[in-house]
Design an enzyme around this catalytic site. Sequence first.
Site, PDB file in Angstrom:
ATOM      1  N   TYR A   1       0.828  -1.214   0.000  1.00  0.00           N
ATOM      2  CA  TYR A   1       0.000   0.000   0.000  1.00  0.00           C
ATOM      3  C   TYR A   1       0.864   1.267   0.000  1.00  0.00           C
ATOM      4  O   TYR A   1       0.847   2.049  -0.956  1.00  0.00           O
ATOM      5  CB  TYR A   1      -0.938  -0.063   1.212  1.00  0.00           C
TER       6      TYR A   1
ATOM      7  N   GLY B   1       1.927  -7.811  -1.198  1.00  0.00           N
ATOM      8  CA  GLY B   1       1.851  -6.798  -2.249  1.00  0.00           C
ATOM      9  C   GLY B   1       1.147  -7.312  -3.502  1.00  0.00           C
ATOM     10  O   GLY B   1       0.786  -8.486  -3.611  1.00  0.00           O
TER      11      GLY B   1
ATOM     12  N   ALA C   1       7.665  -5.337   5.400  1.00  0.00           N
ATOM     13  CA  ALA C   1       7.572  -5.796   6.796  1.00  0.00           C
ATOM     14  C   ALA C   1       6.138  -6.216   7.077  1.00  0.00           C
ATOM     15  O   ALA C   1       5.227  -5.836   6.342  1.00  0.00           O
ATOM     16  CB  ALA C   1       7.951  -4.662   7.745  1.00  0.00           C
TER      17      ALA C   1
ATOM     18  N   TYR D   1       5.410  -5.917  17.112  1.00  0.00           N
ATOM     19  CA  TYR D   1       5.533  -5.098  15.901  1.00  0.00           C
ATOM     20  C   TYR D   1       6.424  -3.881  16.174  1.00  0.00           C
ATOM     21  O   TYR D   1       7.427  -3.656  15.494  1.00  0.00           O
ATOM     22  CB  TYR D   1       4.141  -4.670  15.403  1.00  0.00           C
TER      23      TYR D   1
ATOM     24  N   HIS E   1      -7.822  -1.850   9.099  1.00  0.00           N
ATOM     25  CA  HIS E   1      -7.681  -0.413   9.376  1.00  0.00           C
ATOM     26  C   HIS E   1      -9.028   0.310   9.334  1.00  0.00           C
ATOM     27  O   HIS E   1      -9.910  -0.032   8.557  1.00  0.00           O
ATOM     28  CB  HIS E   1      -6.689   0.223   8.396  1.00  0.00           C
TER      29      HIS E   1
ATOM     30  N   PHE F   1     -14.130   0.052  18.659  1.00  0.00           N
ATOM     31  CA  PHE F   1     -13.441  -0.662  19.749  1.00  0.00           C
ATOM     32  C   PHE F   1     -13.339   0.215  20.992  1.00  0.00           C
ATOM     33  O   PHE F   1     -12.299   0.817  21.257  1.00  0.00           O
ATOM     34  CB  PHE F   1     -12.037  -1.095  19.303  1.00  0.00           C
TER      35      PHE F   1
ATOM     36  N   ARG G   1     -10.071  -2.870  22.020  1.00  0.00           N
ATOM     37  CA  ARG G   1      -9.139  -3.828  21.419  1.00  0.00           C
ATOM     38  C   ARG G   1      -7.862  -3.788  22.258  1.00  0.00           C
ATOM     39  O   ARG G   1      -7.365  -2.703  22.575  1.00  0.00           O
ATOM     40  CB  ARG G   1      -8.850  -3.383  19.976  1.00  0.00           C
TER      41      ARG G   1
ATOM     42  N   GLY H   1      -4.316  -3.471  23.602  1.00  0.00           N
ATOM     43  CA  GLY H   1      -3.096  -2.809  23.132  1.00  0.00           C
ATOM     44  C   GLY H   1      -3.321  -1.472  22.461  1.00  0.00           C
ATOM     45  O   GLY H   1      -2.364  -0.864  21.980  1.00  0.00           O
ATOM     46  N   ASP H   2      -4.563  -0.974  22.392  1.00  0.00           N
ATOM     47  CA  ASP H   2      -4.813   0.326  21.759  1.00  0.00           C
ATOM     48  C   ASP H   2      -4.577   1.462  22.753  1.00  0.00           C
ATOM     49  O   ASP H   2      -5.344   1.611  23.709  1.00  0.00           O
ATOM     50  CB  ASP H   2      -6.272   0.421  21.276  1.00  0.00           C
TER      51      ASP H   2
HETATM   52  N1  UFG Z   1     -10.770   0.907  15.186  1.00  0.00           N
HETATM   53  C1  UFG Z   1     -12.077   0.632  15.489  1.00  0.00           C
HETATM   54  N2  UFG Z   1     -12.724  -0.315  14.737  1.00  0.00           N
HETATM   55  C2  UFG Z   1     -12.121  -0.998  13.708  1.00  0.00           C
HETATM   56  C3  UFG Z   1     -10.759  -0.702  13.429  1.00  0.00           C
HETATM   57  C4  UFG Z   1     -10.104   0.253  14.180  1.00  0.00           C
HETATM   58  O1  UFG Z   1     -12.661   1.203  16.396  1.00  0.00           O
HETATM   59  O2  UFG Z   1     -12.756  -1.841  13.097  1.00  0.00           O
HETATM   60  C5  UFG Z   1     -10.060   1.941  15.957  1.00  0.00           C
HETATM   61  C6  UFG Z   1      -8.843   1.421  16.706  1.00  0.00           C
HETATM   62  O3  UFG Z   1      -9.195   0.971  17.966  1.00  0.00           O
HETATM   63  C7  UFG Z   1      -7.950   2.661  16.726  1.00  0.00           C
HETATM   64  C8  UFG Z   1      -8.329   3.416  15.440  1.00  0.00           C
HETATM   65  O4  UFG Z   1      -9.584   2.900  15.043  1.00  0.00           O
HETATM   66  O5  UFG Z   1      -8.293   3.469  17.808  1.00  0.00           O
HETATM   67  C9  UFG Z   1      -7.341   3.202  14.317  1.00  0.00           C
HETATM   68  O6  UFG Z   1      -7.129   1.807  14.162  1.00  0.00           O
HETATM   69  P1  UFG Z   1      -6.271   1.189  12.971  1.00  0.00           P
HETATM   70  O7  UFG Z   1      -6.330  -0.289  13.130  1.00  0.00           O
HETATM   71  O8  UFG Z   1      -6.733   1.784  11.676  1.00  0.00           O
HETATM   72  O9  UFG Z   1      -4.829   1.749  13.239  1.00  0.00           O
HETATM   73  P2  UFG Z   1      -3.933   1.638  14.572  1.00  0.00           P
HETATM   74  O10 UFG Z   1      -3.944   3.007  15.211  1.00  0.00           O
HETATM   75  O11 UFG Z   1      -4.300   0.518  15.436  1.00  0.00           O
HETATM   76  O12 UFG Z   1      -2.547   1.239  13.939  1.00  0.00           O
HETATM   77  C10 UFG Z   1      -1.707   2.165  13.350  1.00  0.00           C
HETATM   78  C11 UFG Z   1      -0.860   1.458  12.293  1.00  0.00           C
HETATM   79  C12 UFG Z   1       0.045   0.446  12.966  1.00  0.00           C
HETATM   80  C13 UFG Z   1       0.833   1.100  14.066  1.00  0.00           C
HETATM   81  C14 UFG Z   1      -0.098   1.764  15.043  1.00  0.00           C
HETATM   82  C15 UFG Z   1       0.677   2.481  16.114  1.00  0.00           C
HETATM   83  O13 UFG Z   1      -1.688   0.825  11.345  1.00  0.00           O
HETATM   84  O14 UFG Z   1       0.920  -0.062  11.992  1.00  0.00           O
HETATM   85  O15 UFG Z   1      -0.899   2.711  14.366  1.00  0.00           O
HETATM   86  O16 UFG Z   1      -0.020   2.342  17.306  1.00  0.00           O
HETATM   87  F1  UFG Z   1       1.546   0.189  14.740  1.00  0.00           F
END
Ligand code: UFG
Length: 325
Positions: free
Chosen positions: A11, A36, A75, A141, A187, A206, A281, A283-284
């Site tokens: 991406y 990819g 990665a 990660y 995402h 979440f 979720r 670890g958030d």
């Molecule tokens: N979220 C939801 N519902 C979903 C998906 C995500 O509520 O179905 C929330 C997550 O809890 C988070 C936000 O939306 O608060 C963004 O989530 P993403 O999964 O889109 O992205 P992340 O913040 O978890 O992850 C990003 C990068 C990772 C990196 C991380 C750093 O994609 O590679 O930030 O914390 F490690």
Amino acid sequence: MRVAVTGGAGYIGSVVVEALINGGHDVLVIDNLCKGHRDTVPKLARFAQLDLIEQADVVRALRGFKADAVIHMAAFSLVGESVASPGKYYVNNVTAGIALLEAMREANVGRLVLSSTAAVYGEPAKQPIDEDDPTRPTNPYGETKLALEHALRWYAGAHGLSSISLRYFNAAGATATNGERHDPETHLIPLVLQAAAGTLERVTIFGDDYPTRDGTCVRDYIHVEDLADAHVRALGALSEPGICRAYNLGCGGEGYTVKEIIAAARDVTGRDIPTAVVPRRAGDPAVLIAGSSRISRDLGWQSRKSLDDIVTSAWQFMSVRAGAP
Ligand code: UFG
């Protein structure tokens, strides 16, 4: 410049390759295609389907291309998966990453831009996060990306390797030709748009009990084209040997909550987006906002695209692909 891009069919990689070609650089995409897509590689770029662990093959490819620099984006990048399968992340992100550094050394390639992540900071004590704040990853990660960042410091000292690590916050959005095509998609923005398109029943939020303005997590969303611009600028800053720096890449400001992202997607698409709140979720962190003043000062980089640009471009990309065979 002659630039090899590992993970260049992914991406963010595909958008970086677009930016390099538009900037007049010669590009070799190195990708094993485990994530990819071959069809993202433009005709003007060369392509080598290679696994970075195959060091001798990578040396040959770098020498054959006469690479001046490498952008290393290949990665694994899913936090949850990394907690469940740490070995997979150590092998792909650390072992293969070091094999790439060794291949570069053998092929005499002295410049590297590394895709790193906000996940190196873990649960930050303050916002916005600055590059000198403590790095305490809370998952494999972030830990594996940080391990490679640390290795770069030693390679700079021992071999004069020049590198810049770019710590991405939340990459999103698309160009006219390249965007998110993850399988499975995890995402937030593509999932929200899938719900708008009716291909996903609802968006699961979440957790709505975080200490934030509306109870949902705050993130710093950055348009993938702004990210790509930073890579091109970083390459230009590696002319001297032994440079070793890290920069945050985000838009700063207040960021956006999950609910604000859903509201923005309703505005852009004009569609209903059903939601359901589920537990947090694991670890958030509640809030992740980048302090990006260092890269602005050193490289003159600034984010130019708004949240509306991000959501609109992602929606256009998804709509065009939905019409694709
Ligand atoms: N979220 C939801 N519902 C979903 C998906 C995500 O509520 O179905 C929330 C997550 O809890 C988070 C936000 O939306 O608060 C963004 O989530 P993403 O999964 O889109 O992205 P992340 O913040 O978890 O992850 C990003 C990068 C990772 C990196 C991380 C750093 O994609 O590679 O930030 O914390 F490690």
